[in-house]
Design an enzyme around this catalytic site. Structure first.
Site, short mmCIF file in Angstrom:
data_model
loop_
_atom_site.label_atom_id
_atom_site.label_comp_id
_atom_site.label_asym_id
_atom_site.label_seq_id
_atom_site.Cartn_x
_atom_site.Cartn_y
_atom_site.Cartn_z
N ARG A 63 0.84 -1.21 0.00
CA ARG A 63 0.00 0.00 0.00
C ARG A 63 0.88 1.26 0.00
O ARG A 63 0.53 2.27 -0.60
CB ARG A 63 -0.96 0.00 1.20
N TYR A 103 -16.20 18.56 -16.37
CA TYR A 103 -16.60 17.15 -16.44
C TYR A 103 -17.69 16.90 -15.40
O TYR A 103 -17.51 17.17 -14.20
CB TYR A 103 -15.37 16.25 -16.20
N ASP A 127 -7.19 20.72 -13.38
CA ASP A 127 -7.41 19.45 -14.09
C ASP A 127 -6.97 19.68 -15.54
O ASP A 127 -7.61 20.40 -16.30
CB ASP A 127 -8.88 19.04 -14.00
N LYS A 143 -7.16 8.58 -19.47
CA LYS A 143 -7.31 9.18 -20.80
C LYS A 143 -5.98 9.08 -21.55
O LYS A 143 -5.42 8.01 -21.64
CB LYS A 143 -7.83 10.61 -20.65
#
Ligand code: PLP
Length: 381
Positions: A53, A105, A178, A203
């Site tokens: 982790r 978005y 972003d 993306k």
């Protein structure tokens, strides 16, 4: 040659210099072990690694590549773009104040609205592509975060990042950009004044429509917000697995090549559709008719990205019929992959003001003449 003299294509192609020291392979290894062994004196065999982790070598490598590409002091990978956005917003205290660009978005807006309601955080949504409106919202009261998306999805609006920095300073806020539609290649938000740049790595960064991922990169790794993000990822556990990180690193090796080709294709398609009799309007920051064109010219380099939206003449039915006739563009959500996609956004977010005749196109790396021929036959019916 110093590493920071290297150009993005070299950094990406060579995965920031990754060689497997154990085998000599020119491809980094995948180590899927969730835990790492200690010797008989209870010393770690490798002092960098205790538990997956916290210590994931393919993740570290992906982060190193992205830091070099973004000019960042540090990067954190997350298991999705939304997990990266959530990590930033979780640093805001209850009853805080955040300023968020409107019309971005839809998944981001929807989650932020719910989160702010639950935590009693004042959410100010503002048309941040208008620098004066953003400035006014910032000047009104202190805030913890200013969050913008440029170019925005699906409107392709551009936000002046330098002006957003000055505005964020008025409210003493952390500025987060972003930059998914610009990729780490076409825009450098940190150099323009952002504190943190965010990407959905799902993306173009991965680019092959086969990995979910999110990125946060900072220009100041000792800032309290960044430290809180790192502690939260480690302790709350929103981490990417080693196989996904390895695929992401592999995808990134061709990122500059793909972005160059996708942007060139998108520019040609935008120019073509802008003249098309069956198209009412094209939204693409590379077109001189776009309201953000001059700003995009100033703050983007090497192209304007792979994303564009069009309004089809004839309303909803004409737009859906056009999408239905496309042979090469896949009718699917998402963006930034090597294959071109088309999406009727109104079907996905019917109550958010998206015109019913809007089609969003994500342009891939196919031959642009084939894509234009496909669009022509679909538009003409
Ligand atoms: N930001 C933008 C601009 C997006 O387009 C998306 C997804 O479409 C996200 C964030 C969320 O990313 P993910 O789907 O990887 O969670």
């Amino acid at each position: 040659m110093k590493r920071n003299d290297l150009k993005p294509a070299t950094i990406a192609a060579q995965a920031a210099g990754a060689i497997d020291p154990a085998s000599g392979g020119v491809v980094p290894p995948i180590q899927p072990s969730t835990t790492y062994v200690r010797d008989r004196d209870y010393e770690l065999v490798n002092s960098d690694n205790v538990y997956l982790r916290s210590h994931n070598e393919p993740v570290r490598l992906g982060e190193a590549i992205l830091s070099e590409l973004e000019g960042a002091e540090a990067t954190q990978l997350f298991p999705s773009g939304m997990a990266a956005i959530a990590a930033v917003f979780r640093t805001v205290p209850n009853r805080g104040r955040v300023i968020v660009q409107s019309g971005i978005y839809w998944g981001t807006t929807k989650w932020i609205r719910d989160f702010c309601t639950r935590r009693d955080i004042t959410l100010v949504e503002v048309e941040a592509s208008d620098a004066a409106l953003l400035r006014r919202a910032c000047a009104e009261a202190p805030a913890q975060l200013v969050f913008v998306e440029t170019p925005s999805n699906p409107w392709l609006k551009t936000v002046d990042i330098h002006a957003a920095r000055e505005s964020a300073d008025l409210s003493d806020a952390t500025l987060v950009v972003d930059s998914t539609a610009a990729t780490p290649l076409l825009s450098k938000p940190l150099a323009l004044g952002a504190d943190i740049v965010m990407h959905s790595a799902t993306k173009a960064i991965n680019g092959h429509s086969d990995v979910l991922g999110g990125v946060l990169s900072t220009r100041n790794k000792t800032s309290p917000v960044w430290e809180a993000i790192c502690i939260d990822r480690n302790e709350a556990g929103a981490v990417m697995g080693p196989f996904e990180a390895w695929l992401l690193v592999r995808g990134m090796r061709t990122l500059p090549l793909r972005v160059e080709r996708m942007s060139r294709n998108a520019m040609k398609i935008a120019e073509h559709l802008a003249q098309h009799p069956h198209v009412e309007q094209v939204f693409y920051p590379g077109l001189p008719s776009h309201p953000g064109f001059e700003l995009a010219q100033a703050q983007m380099q090497g192209g304007y990205g792979f994303l564009l939206s069009v309004l089809v003449r004839g309303g909803r039915e004409a737009a859906l019929a056009t999408a239905g006739r496309l042979n090469l563009f896949h009718r699917a959500t998402s963006l930034g992959g090597v294959e071109s996609l088309v999406e009727h956004r109104h079907t996905i977010e019917p109550d958010t003001g998206i015109p019913e005749n809007l089609l969003r196109l994500s342009i891939g790396i196919e031959d642009v003449d084939d894509l234009i021929a496909d669009l022509n036959q679909a538009l003409l019916g």
